[in-house]
Design an enzyme around this catalytic site. Structure first.
Site, PDB file in Angstrom:
ATOM      1  N   GLY A 149      -9.943 -12.319  41.653  1.00 12.41           N
ATOM      2  CA  GLY A 149      -8.522 -12.470  41.897  1.00 12.41           C
ATOM      3  C   GLY A 149      -7.872 -11.152  42.259  1.00 12.41           C
ATOM      4  O   GLY A 149      -8.466 -10.080  42.118  1.00 12.41           O
ATOM      5  N   CYS A 150      -6.632 -11.224  42.727  1.00 11.72           N
ATOM      6  CA  CYS A 150      -5.938 -10.022  43.204  1.00 11.72           C
ATOM      7  C   CYS A 150      -5.488  -9.115  42.059  1.00 11.72           C
ATOM      8  O   CYS A 150      -5.788  -7.911  42.055  1.00 11.72           O
ATOM      9  CB  CYS A 150      -4.766 -10.416  44.083  1.00 11.72           C
ATOM     10  SG  CYS A 150      -3.652 -11.653  43.349  1.00 11.72           S
ATOM     11  N   TYR A 151      -4.795  -9.676  41.074  1.00 11.22           N
ATOM     12  CA  TYR A 151      -4.390  -8.864  39.922  1.00 11.22           C
ATOM     13  C   TYR A 151      -5.618  -8.276  39.232  1.00 11.22           C
ATOM     14  O   TYR A 151      -5.597  -7.139  38.759  1.00 11.22           O
ATOM     15  CB  TYR A 151      -3.631  -9.727  38.911  1.00 11.22           C
ATOM     16  CG  TYR A 151      -2.167  -9.945  39.184  1.00 11.22           C
ATOM     17  CD1 TYR A 151      -1.296  -8.875  39.369  1.00 11.22           C
ATOM     18  CD2 TYR A 151      -1.627 -11.231  39.203  1.00 11.22           C
ATOM     19  CE1 TYR A 151       0.056  -9.077  39.589  1.00 11.22           C
ATOM     20  CE2 TYR A 151      -0.272 -11.448  39.425  1.00 11.22           C
ATOM     21  CZ  TYR A 151       0.566 -10.364  39.618  1.00 11.22           C
ATOM     22  OH  TYR A 151       1.915 -10.571  39.834  1.00 11.22           O
ATOM     23  N   THR A 152      -6.683  -9.063  39.173  1.00 11.40           N
ATOM     24  CA  THR A 152      -7.870  -8.613  38.456  1.00 11.40           C
ATOM     25  C   THR A 152      -8.543  -7.448  39.161  1.00 11.40           C
ATOM     26  O   THR A 152      -8.975  -6.486  38.525  1.00 11.40           O
ATOM     27  CB  THR A 152      -8.866  -9.769  38.304  1.00 11.40           C
ATOM     28  OG1 THR A 152      -9.198 -10.270  39.590  1.00 11.40           O
ATOM     29  CG2 THR A 152      -8.280 -10.885  37.491  1.00 11.40           C
ATOM     30  N   CYS A 154      -7.199  -5.202  41.072  1.00 16.00           N
ATOM     31  CA  CYS A 154      -6.357  -4.016  40.899  1.00 16.00           C
ATOM     32  C   CYS A 154      -6.476  -3.449  39.480  1.00 16.00           C
ATOM     33  O   CYS A 154      -6.538  -2.234  39.280  1.00 16.00           O
ATOM     34  CB  CYS A 154      -4.911  -4.390  41.201  1.00 16.00           C
ATOM     35  SG  CYS A 154      -3.828  -2.988  41.539  1.00 16.00           S
TER      36      CYS A 154
END
Length: 346
Positions: A149-152, A154
């Site tokens: 995932g994107c938040y993950t 980062c």
């Protein structure tokens, strides 16, 4: 040439994936599928694709995709990917899943955070978490990849060196992350309505956001023991980009020069990771439009806290770009192929 299919191509991540693949020298797009726009041309959904010869959008069909493709990217909603991927996998097609369905080691964790039973728990043993900076060797031989995932992406990359080297109290981790509205997908919702989003900012999913479990899983693997942390996402009135600020207590006196040296060594040779110089911090404009992650490290000696700031483009390094990076590794190509993207300057 690699024959490529995309299921869910009309979502933001799927459309970005197609855009990037059209510039990839070894990619040949042979199959495009959409639940909502079957029988139409991609240009009727996204006029920017006008004039480009592309397959007509088809229904999501594992049999058809397997006949036409060497690899299929599934950019479908959570739960839907899990229904179609087993058939693709049985056909011998490589699968890179952009949903959350194959990111987990434990089906019970998936059930807890997604609210339903995993449809193919036996395949979780076959899937590899597609973060090249941590799992490159496993990705090379994988046929099923759970694209992070994107938040993950980062957050995990920001904290990985500190956790791996036991330099922070892992139970003290707090992640404050902010994302552009494209992270919520193309579907209509009140929270991403222009009048609700513009000139505002808000937190959401405190203590309940699904990416919390993903971050805990990967950092727990680096730690060698389970981790629980606080993760709070926020919605920004912009289209794309994620900035995460992570806080933790050091296990011993922290020195920023030593930490920067550690980060430089940990990510040595990584083509898409940039470590900011001492006193410098990443900004969204340093990464948006690229497959890069930019990381800055600080020490607040007054309160004895390490602070790490990280940025990515949520649709590229946080989704489509990382998926192509994984494809390149699986097929033995140069990892940066098709991803030599300079961030947008304006």
């Amino acid at each position: 040439m690699i024959r490529i299919g995309i299921m869910g191509v009309t979502g933001y991540a799927g459309a970005e994936l197609l855009r990037l693949l059209l510039a990839h020298p070894q990619a040949h797009v042979t199959y495009l599928a959409s639940h909502s726009f079957e029988g139409k041309q991609m240009s009727s959904v996204y006029p920017g694709f006008a004039g480009i010869s592309l397959p007509t959008l088809e229904t999501v069909d594992a049999e058809a995709a397997a006949e036409k493709c060497d690899v299929v990217f599934t950019a479908l909603p959570h739960g839907v990917s899990g229904e179609v991927i087993p058939a693709l996998y049985k056909k011998g097609v490589a699968v890179i899943d952009l949903s959350g369905d194959f990111r987990y080691d434990d089906p019970e964790v998936y059930k807890t955070w997604y609210g339903f039973e995993h449809s193919s728990p036996e395949l979780l043993k076959e899937s590899v978490y597609g973060m090249p900076e941590l799992h490159r060797e496993k990705i090379k031989s994988a046929r099923l990849i759970g694209n992070p995932g994107c938040y993950t992406t980062c957050s995990i990359l920001a904290l990985a060196p500190l956790v791996k080297h036991r330099l922070i109290d892992v139970q003290s981790i707090v992640i404050d992350a902010k994302s552009g509205a494209s992270g919520a997908g193309r579907g209509l919702s009140e929270q991403t309505h222009f009048c609700e989003l513009d000139e505002s900012m808000k937190a959401y999913g405190i203590g309940t956001h699904r990416h919390t479990s993903e971050i805990e899983q990967e950092l727990g693997c680096l730690n060698g023991a389970p981790i629980q942390l606080s993760f709070t996402p926020h919605l920004l009135p912009i289209k794309r980009g994620i900035l995460a600020t992570s806080y933790a207590k050091p296990t011993s006196a922290a020195n920023v020069d030593e930490l920067l040296g550690l980060y430089g060594e940990f990510f040595k040779g990584e083509p898409f990771v940039t470590i900011c110089a001492k006193g410098k911090l990443p900004e969204l404009k340093h990464v948006v439009g690229s497959n890069r992650v930019s990381i800055g490290v600080c020490v607040d000696a007054r309160v004895n806290r390490v602070i790490v700031v990280s940025c990515i483009d949520n649709l590229i390094k946080g989704a489509a770009g990382q998926a192509i990076q994984n494809m390149n590794i699986v097929f033995g190509l140069e990892e940066t192929m098709g991803l030599e993207l300079i961030p947008w300057q304006i």
